[in-house]
Write a protein that holds these residues in place. Structure first.
Motif, PDB file in Angstrom:
ATOM      1  N   UNK A 377       0.816  -1.204   0.000  1.00  0.00           N
ATOM      2  CA  UNK A 377       0.000   0.000   0.000  1.00  0.00           C
ATOM      3  C   UNK A 377       0.851   1.256   0.000  1.00  0.00           C
ATOM      4  N   UNK A 378       1.886   1.275   0.857  1.00  0.00           N
ATOM      5  CA  UNK A 378       2.791   2.431   0.911  1.00  0.00           C
ATOM      6  C   UNK A 378       3.513   2.618  -0.411  1.00  0.00           C
ATOM      7  N   UNK A 379       3.917   1.477  -1.044  1.00  0.00           N
ATOM      8  CA  UNK A 379       4.626   1.530  -2.327  1.00  0.00           C
ATOM      9  C   UNK A 379       3.724   2.106  -3.410  1.00  0.00           C
ATOM     10  N   UNK A 380       2.451   1.676  -3.401  1.00  0.00           N
ATOM     11  CA  UNK A 380       1.494   2.179  -4.383  1.00  0.00           C
ATOM     12  C   UNK A 380       1.259   3.671  -4.225  1.00  0.00           C
ATOM     13  N   UNK A 381       1.136   4.151  -2.981  1.00  0.00           N
ATOM     14  CA  UNK A 381       0.919   5.563  -2.728  1.00  0.00           C
ATOM     15  C   UNK A 381       2.113   6.407  -3.174  1.00  0.00           C
TER      16      UNK A 381
END
Length: 388
Positions: A377-381
């Motif tokens: 999720x952090x990578x996608x953001x």
């Protein structure tokens, strides 16, 4: 009259997704140099020119380059048959035109034997066939065919009926003779044993140039496998000396000329410490290697070290802690695939580093999955922010 016998080039062959076209080019060019040095009148190629019926562009390009080299530049004619790995329709394309350039290919079984003549020698070119194909070509004898032995008997009797008195007769054939010794890369030939035929069927020929089995060997006084020019598997085959056969029809003499391999194939079975020390000659360490770790599993942290020490590493296996007498075998490709499977990586790390005996409990596994989800999720953001 002098001829060179080779077979089973398997252009486009892969082992664990790795191609070996540069090695194949080097080995086949070595065969061509031997042909020139021996001043042969022709080259016999006994099938399995390609590794698969659907051929990659790079494999076709290499084939075209090699055939142009031997037939056009060096001026040595080639007599070739289709093997079970080949697409006969592909090899048959432009046959009459290619024949004028020095390449004579037999792709399909026909009632009239495919024959080429050189001096006082007739070369009968017999491509790979099935029992059904023989029933189609010889419908009057279809009911006699209950085995591959029956099919071969009918086909070979038909060829012998075309012998011309006073001429020498060579058979170019792709077959599995019952007393032939196979290697790991011959597994397709071994399945079921239904295609095996007796060497006694081949009487009457002055020489039988065989393809299909990769180990160079004599199966009878007049029938010989040249073997594949390049090593294609670990195990028995890595210990073989590859060769071609030189047939002197005038002197009635047959001998083998050994081939050098661009890379050595070697299985190294040792402890982790010994394998990490990598105290081996360069031809082994930089050759195609299979590692068998005897005292530990292969942790993910070891991967980079093994790749660095053995640049052409193809396979490895390590100890299976679930069974003391067992081991886990994985290919390099499988390890690469695990990069996209974080849970698999975690489970192996847990077994290797934290607890050799037990898998992580459900709570521990759930914590890992939550961590991965948060990371994704952090990578996608972050990527979304960079794209603005």
């Amino acid at each position: 009259m002098k001829l060179l016998h080779t077979s089973d080039w398997h252009i486009g062959f892969k082992h664990n997704s790795r191609e070996f076209l540069s090695d194949q080019k080097a080995v086949i060019e070595q065969i061509f140099r031997i042909a020139e040095e021996e001043k042969v009148d022709g080259i016999l190629v006994a099938g399995d020119i390609f590794h698969k019926r659907i051929v990659s562009d790079n494999a076709v390009k290499l084939y075209d380059e090699l055939i142009s080299d031997i037939c056009v530049k060096r001026g040595i004619p080639v007599f070739m048959i289709a093997g079970n790995h080949d697409n006969p329709a592909t090899l048959a394309q432009g046959h009459e035109l290619l024949k004028k350039g020095g390449l004579d290919v037999a792709s399909f079984l026909t009632e009239e034997p495919h024959k080429a003549s050189l001096g006082d020698v007739d070369i009968y070119m017999l491509p790979w066939f099935t029992m059904d194909k023989v029933r189609t070509v010889f419908p009057d004898r279809a009911e006699e065919i209950e085995s591959m032995e029956d099919a071969f008997r009918i086909v070979l009797d038909n060829i012998r009926n075309h012998f011309v008195e006073g001429r020498k007769n060579i058979l170019l054939c792709h077959a599995y003779l019952s007393n032939a010794e196979t290697s790991t890369s011959d597994e397709a030939a071994e399945i079921g044993g239904a295609t095996k035929v007796s060497a006694s069927l081949f009487t009457g020929f002055d020489y039988v140039a065989l393809g299909h089995i990769h180990k160079p060997q004599d199966v009878s006084e007049n029938a010989k496998y040249s073997g594949s020019p390049m090593i294609c598997s670990f195990g028995k085959e890595e210990k073989q000396t590859k060769s071609v056969v030189i047939i002197d029809m005038t002197e009635k003499r047959v001998r083998r000329v050994n081939l050098e391999q661009p890379h050595k194939w070697k299985t190294l079975t040792e402890t982790r410490e010994v394998l990490m020390n990598a105290d081996y000659p360069d031809d082994i360490r930089k050759g195609y290697v299979r590692l068998e770790v005897t005292d530990s599993s292969i942790g993910l942290s070891d991967q980079a070290s093994y790749y660095e020490l053995y640049p052409n590493l193809l396979e490895f296996s390590g100890k299976d802690y679930v069974r003391e007498d067992g081991k886990i075998t994985m290919t390099v490709t499988e390890f690469e695939e695990k990069k996209n499977k974080p849970e698999d990586i975690f489970l192996q790390y847990y077994r290797d580093i934290i607890d050799e005996e037990n898998a992580p409990d459900a709570h521990f596994l759930e914590l890992f999955r939550n961590a991965v989800a948060k990371y994704e999720g952090d990578k996608g953001n972050q990527q979304e922010g960079e794209g603005r």
